[in-house]
Design an enzyme around this catalytic site. Structure first.
Site, short mmCIF file in Angstrom:
data_model
loop_
_atom_site.label_atom_id
_atom_site.label_comp_id
_atom_site.label_asym_id
_atom_site.label_seq_id
_atom_site.Cartn_x
_atom_site.Cartn_y
_atom_site.Cartn_z
N HIS A 312 1.75 -1.45 7.32
CA HIS A 312 1.35 -1.47 5.92
C HIS A 312 0.58 -0.20 5.62
O HIS A 312 -0.17 0.30 6.45
CB HIS A 312 0.46 -2.69 5.62
CG HIS A 312 0.37 -3.02 4.18
ND1 HIS A 312 -0.50 -2.38 3.33
CD2 HIS A 312 1.05 -3.90 3.42
CE1 HIS A 312 -0.35 -2.86 2.12
NE2 HIS A 312 0.58 -3.79 2.14
N ASP A 369 5.56 -9.93 4.52
CA ASP A 369 7.00 -10.23 4.56
C ASP A 369 7.47 -10.81 5.88
O ASP A 369 8.62 -11.21 6.00
CB ASP A 369 7.79 -8.95 4.26
CG ASP A 369 7.55 -8.48 2.84
OD1 ASP A 369 7.23 -7.29 2.64
OD2 ASP A 369 7.63 -9.33 1.93
C1 SDX Z 1 5.05 -4.63 1.07
O1 SDX Z 1 1.72 -1.41 -0.71
C2 SDX Z 1 1.68 -2.70 -0.77
O2 SDX Z 1 0.67 -3.28 -1.04
C3 SDX Z 1 3.01 -3.39 -0.46
C4 SDX Z 1 2.98 -4.92 -0.36
C5 SDX Z 1 2.65 -5.58 -1.70
O3 SDX Z 1 2.17 -6.74 -1.67
O4 SDX Z 1 2.96 -4.98 -2.77
O5 SDX Z 1 2.04 -5.30 0.63
C6 SDX Z 1 4.36 -5.49 0.04
O6 SDX Z 1 5.78 -3.75 0.71
C7 SDX Z 1 4.72 -4.84 2.53
C8 SDX Z 1 5.44 -3.80 3.46
C9 SDX Z 1 6.88 -4.30 3.68
N1 SDX Z 1 7.65 -3.22 4.39
C10 SDX Z 1 8.04 -3.42 5.66
O7 SDX Z 1 7.74 -4.38 6.36
C11 SDX Z 1 8.95 -2.30 6.18
C12 SDX Z 1 8.49 -1.87 7.57
N2 SDX Z 1 7.21 -1.14 7.44
C13 SDX Z 1 7.24 0.29 7.39
O8 SDX Z 1 8.35 0.81 6.71
C14 SDX Z 1 5.89 0.90 7.02
O9 SDX Z 1 4.95 0.27 7.79
C15 SDX Z 1 5.42 0.87 5.57
C16 SDX Z 1 6.44 1.44 4.65
C17 SDX Z 1 5.10 -0.52 5.16
C18 SDX Z 1 4.16 1.72 5.50
O10 SDX Z 1 4.53 3.01 5.81
P1 SDX Z 1 3.44 4.21 5.81
O11 SDX Z 1 2.13 3.76 5.32
O12 SDX Z 1 4.07 5.37 5.13
O13 SDX Z 1 3.23 4.45 7.34
P2 SDX Z 1 3.91 5.60 8.13
O14 SDX Z 1 5.38 5.58 7.84
O15 SDX Z 1 3.13 6.84 7.93
O16 SDX Z 1 3.74 5.06 9.62
C19 SDX Z 1 2.68 5.50 10.43
C20 SDX Z 1 3.25 5.45 11.84
C21 SDX Z 1 4.56 6.23 11.99
O17 SDX Z 1 4.65 6.62 13.34
P3 SDX Z 1 4.28 8.19 13.72
O18 SDX Z 1 5.11 9.07 12.81
O19 SDX Z 1 2.79 8.32 13.47
O20 SDX Z 1 4.66 8.31 15.18
O21 SDX Z 1 3.59 4.08 12.18
C22 SDX Z 1 4.99 3.99 12.40
C23 SDX Z 1 5.63 5.20 11.75
O22 SDX Z 1 6.86 5.53 12.40
N3 SDX Z 1 5.44 2.74 11.76
C24 SDX Z 1 6.29 1.88 12.31
C25 SDX Z 1 6.39 0.82 11.40
N4 SDX Z 1 5.62 1.07 10.33
C26 SDX Z 1 5.03 2.27 10.56
N5 SDX Z 1 6.98 1.92 13.49
C27 SDX Z 1 7.77 0.85 13.73
N6 SDX Z 1 7.93 -0.22 12.90
C28 SDX Z 1 7.25 -0.26 11.73
N7 SDX Z 1 7.39 -1.29 10.91
#
Ligand code: SDX
Length: 434
Positions: A312, A369
């Site tokens: 998140h 989710d």
């Molecule tokens: C919702 O914003 C809100 O409030 C949203 C929400 C709401 O109520 O409105 O809470 C609802 O959208 C919840 C999120 C649902 N999405 C998912 O479950 C999809 C999977 N999650 C990821 O796509 C991700 O965690 C996000 C999109 C939710 C957040 O992405 P960020 O904040 O841009 O984080 P990032 O991509 O910068 O990640 C930081 C690190 C990265 O690794 P490095 O580049 O540092 O090596 O964490 C890793 C990412 O690759 N990472 C994950 C991951 N989420 C982040 N690695 C594996 N699996 C994951 N799910």
């Protein structure tokens, strides 16, 4: 209104020009203070740069507060755990819209007004028939909600508080009807009309699962759990879809168009579309013994796969909604006598991920989710309807944020700038010279 914390300022110096400037720091009633950089471009002739707005505040808001480190979520100051236990969705809607918990009379009047706006103009049924039967329900909702502005001309003046209230109530009331009909259309069943003598969640279940041939007896446990799910999804500060609604609203677009834009943004698999992807992901994993391989893929920097339902932008601790929904999932499946083998896969996935250094170091936890799909699937909804249900719950949050935007004297059209990295100016080359 925020107040500056004891003349707190931040001084910045541009080492190219040697110019320095002081910027006031605004302190809210809770959470991270913000540096007011509105004069930054005038002071330095520079823009700030923050792709994805990871460190940028877009507005001042009194609606929802999140503390990502502590896993705190407040609707108008009330903890989501307390609202989940003691309140219901209609009361939470009133709270988000008006800022205070309603008296018994206020709640009864609000619920009555909402339940008596659930019908849609009958010509709107024609819009559904333009879609293929296998259209995704979110595609249908984007189209039909956007089309509402073609019908309700009496509530389009965003400067008129009465127009805003009528449009707000209509959107909250009609979203379940539109979502239920999107579902009915895809399964080839006739639309079931809303009933004014039913509660909000009960009415939605009735419209989804009743048929002209047989009344669907709404299980009170199912209705109460769906009501809880709507409450947990009601608002979440400046998330991507709420920010989309605010950006559209900042141009003066009508509320129906703004909410349609929010639905479109919510559909993305990184946002509200994740609840559908979680179940697809767990189906793909299939069995507990295959979980380690999927976790390895999620950690592989060369693999774009990410664990849906994990991570998140704000929560670097447990998403408090995931905790409530996770508990409810186990309880409801037990009560309904549903055994879903994928739930064991999810529990194992969570266990392994929470012990893995990759997830610990990045502070990745289950989000809202991760478990919601189990409950919705046990209720009888297809995976394709999961994000539509998220949209129903979130409509009140979008509306509350939109109203706050319109009433905010500081707000103006949202128009970010950029760092241009394209071609410098160059002369046209005739085709015979290329
Ligand atoms: C919702 O914003 C809100 O409030 C949203 C929400 C709401 O109520 O409105 O809470 C609802 O959208 C919840 C999120 C649902 N999405 C998912 O479950 C999809 C999977 N999650 C990821 O796509 C991700 O965690 C996000 C999109 C939710 C957040 O992405 P960020 O904040 O841009 O984080 P990032 O991509 O910068 O990640 C930081 C690190 C990265 O690794 P490095 O580049 O540092 O090596 O964490 C890793 C990412 O690759 N990472 C994950 C991951 N989420 C982040 N690695 C594996 N699996 C994951 N799910």
């Amino acid at each position: 209104m925020s107040t500056s914390g004891k003349n707190h300022t931040v001084t910045m110096t541009d080492n190219a020009s040697g110019k320095s400037a002081e910027f006031p720091v605004m302190h809210g009633s809770a959470g991270v203070p913000v540096v007011d950089i509105r004069s930054f471009n005038k002071e330095f002739g520079l823009f700030t740069y923050d792709p994805g707005y990871t460190a940028t505040g877009s507005c001042q808001s009194k609606i929802t507060f999140i503390d990502g480190d502590k896993g705190i979520l407040l609707y108008r100051g009330y903890p989501i755990e307390q609202l989940s236990e003691h309140s219901d969705y209609m009361e939470s809607c009133y709270l988000l819209l008006y800022g205070e918990l309603p008296t018994a009379e206020e709640k009864a009047k609000f619920s009555y007004d909402i339940s008596h706006h659930t019908m849609v103009h009958d010509q709107i049924t024609n819009f559904f028939r333009g879609f293929r039967r296998d259209a995704h329900p979110m595609a249908v909702m984007c189209g039909v909600v956007g089309a509402l502005s073609a019908f309700y001309h009496d509530s389009l003046d965003i400067e008129d508080p009465w127009h805003r209230k009528v449009a707000s109530y209509r959107l909250i009331a009609k979203m379940p009807t539109i979502a239920a009909w999107a579902y009915k259309y895809t399964i080839g069943q006739p639309f079931v009309y809303p009933r004014n003598d039913m509660g909000y969640a009960e009415n939605f279940l009735h419209m989804c699962f009743s048929t002209p041939a047989e009344e669907y007896k709404v299980d009170p446990v199912v209705a109460k759990t769906l009501d809880l799910i709507f409450t947990l999804h009601a608002d979440h500060e400046q998330n991507a879809s709420a920010s989309t609604v605010r950006l559209a609203g900042s141009t003066g677009a009508n509320p129906y168009a703004c909410i349609a834009a929010g639905i479109a943004a919510l559909w993305g698999p990184s946002h509200g579309g994740a609840n559908e992807q979680v179940l697809n992901m767990l189906e793909e994993i299939g069995t507990v013994d295959k979980v380690p391989a999927m976790v390895a893929r999620a950690k592989d920097p060369n693999d774009s796969f990410r664990l849906f339902g994990f991570g998140h932008r704000v929560y670097k601790n447990f998403d408090p909604r995931a905790t409530v929904i996770g508990k409810a999932a186990h309880e409801v499946l037990d009560i309904l006598g549903v055994h879903d083998p994928l739930l064991e896969v999810a529990v194992e996935l969570e266990r392994i991920a929470l012990e893995d250094e990759y997830f610990i170091q990045r502070r990745l936890y289950p989000n809202v989710d991760f478990y919601s799909g189990f409950i919705l699937k046990a209720m009888g909804f297809p995976v394709s309807m999961f994000t539509a249900l998220f949209a129903i719950g979130r409509t009140v949050g979008w509306i509350a944020q939109w109203n706050e935007l319109i009433e905010d004297p500081e707000q103006k059209i949202n128009r970010p700038r950029q760092l241009y990295i394209g071609e410098p100016s160059r002369d046209y080359v005739p085709v015979d010279k290329r």
